[in-house]
Design an enzyme around this catalytic site. Structure first.
Site, PDB file in Angstrom:
ATOM      1  N   GLN A  27      -9.097  33.060  -9.755  1.00  0.00           N
ATOM      2  CA  GLN A  27     -10.282  33.858  -9.423  1.00  0.00           C
ATOM      3  C   GLN A  27     -10.481  34.059  -7.922  1.00  0.00           C
ATOM      4  O   GLN A  27     -11.524  34.546  -7.485  1.00  0.00           O
ATOM      5  CB  GLN A  27     -11.536  33.204 -10.024  1.00  0.00           C
ATOM      6  CG  GLN A  27     -11.566  33.166 -11.540  1.00  0.00           C
ATOM      7  CD  GLN A  27     -10.707  32.057 -12.150  1.00  0.00           C
ATOM      8  OE1 GLN A  27     -10.206  31.172 -11.445  1.00  0.00           O
ATOM      9  NE2 GLN A  27     -10.530  32.100 -13.453  1.00  0.00           N
ATOM     10  N   ASP A  28      -9.480  33.709  -7.108  1.00  0.00           N
ATOM     11  CA  ASP A  28      -9.568  33.841  -5.654  1.00  0.00           C
ATOM     12  C   ASP A  28      -9.535  35.321  -5.279  1.00  0.00           C
ATOM     13  O   ASP A  28      -8.531  36.008  -5.509  1.00  0.00           O
ATOM     14  CB  ASP A  28      -8.404  33.093  -5.005  1.00  0.00           C
ATOM     15  CG  ASP A  28      -8.489  33.041  -3.487  1.00  0.00           C
ATOM     16  OD1 ASP A  28      -9.377  33.698  -2.908  1.00  0.00           O
ATOM     17  OD2 ASP A  28      -7.650  32.341  -2.888  1.00  0.00           O
ATOM     18  N   GLN A  29     -10.615  35.820  -4.684  1.00  0.00           N
ATOM     19  CA  GLN A  29     -10.650  37.221  -4.287  1.00  0.00           C
ATOM     20  C   GLN A  29      -9.954  37.483  -2.948  1.00  0.00           C
ATOM     21  O   GLN A  29      -9.530  38.609  -2.680  1.00  0.00           O
ATOM     22  CB  GLN A  29     -12.104  37.707  -4.196  1.00  0.00           C
ATOM     23  CG  GLN A  29     -12.821  37.778  -5.526  1.00  0.00           C
ATOM     24  CD  GLN A  29     -14.072  38.620  -5.421  1.00  0.00           C
ATOM     25  OE1 GLN A  29     -14.024  39.850  -5.501  1.00  0.00           O
ATOM     26  NE2 GLN A  29     -15.196  37.950  -5.217  1.00  0.00           N
TER      27      GLN A  29
END
Length: 329
Positions: free
Chosen positions: A277-279
């Site tokens: 989920q790292d943007q």
């Protein structure tokens, strides 16, 4: 957990530091901390140093990110490793625009300069020329990967957390936009700024731009608008880069970071840790390609609603980190 006074900073002064552009500054301050048991060889050299390199808004105290799985007989075993955490070149209480009072005359630096700053400090303070390992979070990952690529014989292993081999796409745009916001303030004056309400407002806006990518999209969606407003206020208050030039120079240093062609030179064993989920650094764009390009690397990916900030949750992959480190005890 770490024992002792690791959260209390220590200071050391280098006689001088030469930047890659040839500029030299004298009486250079380095902020750091250390924790763990230094193991010495027959000649008195420390053989088990592990260096922690923090992210863009961090400092020496950011080593807390690994504290949950650190300590005696823990995964990051303080009996087996001697941890040193350094406030990077450009950090407020290491050599930086703010501490030097040079404002716009401070030398423009690169990620390579940040590596050389750490290497010189380790040599002069601890007489360390070979490191057991490097751990880098986010921008700290830029530092450890560059270190391993430019000085491949310096270390045995590196751990890159939520990071990448280059700045491109939305990350490049974010840094460009942030610096453009700063430059549009008349009172910034190319770094020779004048203290004013307008400058403070500009600094606040530049900090707030980064808020959008720290957590996952799901995390933001579950917040009310009032909670987002409060989070933005907290972020501005907690910003550790307490001088607008510190932010501008650091963004500038990352804008041109790209070591894709140098990854082949890395000799150390590499563990790449990423978060789905790292943007900032989505695994499919950063960690997975990097894993394929570094010949002796392992990849670990996990889930965290906290996104990029989820690197504080290393306990989720503690077993895999432990398996990687066994070779180096």
């Amino acid at each position: 957990m770490f024992d002792g006074d690791f959260d209390i900073p220590k200071y050391f002064t280098l006689g001088e530091f030469r930047f890659t552009n040839g500029e030299v500054l004298e009486d250079v301050k380095v902020e750091y901390t250390s924790v763990g048991n230094p193991i010495l060889d027959d000649e008195g050299n420390i053989t088990n140093a592990v260096i922690y390199c923090h992210g863009s808004s961090g400092n020496y105290g950011s080593i807390r990110r690994i504290e949950e799985i650190s300590g005696k007989n823990e995964t990051f075993d303080t009996d087996k490793f001697f941890f040193i955490s350094i406030s990077a070149l450009g950090s407020p209480r290491s050599l930086s625009p703010s501490i030097s009072n040079l404002k716009g005359s401070f030398p423009h630096y690169t990620i390579e300069d940040m590596v050389n700053f750490n290497r010189q400090f380790l040599k002069e303070k601890f007489n360390i020329t070979h490191i057991k390992g490097l751990i880098g979070n986010s921008m700290g990952g830029f530092i450890v990967l560059t270190w391993a690529a430019y000085y491949p014989d310096d270390m045995d292993f590196i751990i890159s957390m939520v990071s990448s081999y280059k700045v491109g796409g939305h990350n490049y745009a974010l840094s460009r936009i942030t610096d453009d916001i700063i430059k549009t303030c008349p009172d910034y004056n190319n770094g020779d700024y004048i203290e004013s309400e307008e400058l403070d407002r500009t600094f606040k806006l530049a900090v707030e731009v980064m808020f959008n990518y720290g957590f996952s999209r799901k995390y933001y969606r579950q917040l009310t608008n009032d909670e987002i407003d409060e989070s933005l206020k907290y972020m501005v208050e907690e910003e550790t880069l307490d001088d607008i030039n510190d932010m501008f120079y650091r963004n500038e240093a990352t804008l041109h970071y790209d070591i894709e062609d140098k990854l082949k030179d890395i000799k150390a064993k590499v563990l790449i840790i990423a978060i789905n989920q790292d943007q900032y650094f989505p695994p499919e764009l950063d960690a997975i390609p990097m894993n394929k390009m570094i010949k002796d690397s392992k990849l670990v990916i996990y889930d965290s609603i906290n996104g990029h900030i989820g690197s504080r949750e290393l306990v989720k992959v503690e077993d895999k980190i432990g398996q990687f480190l066994k070779e180096f005890y």
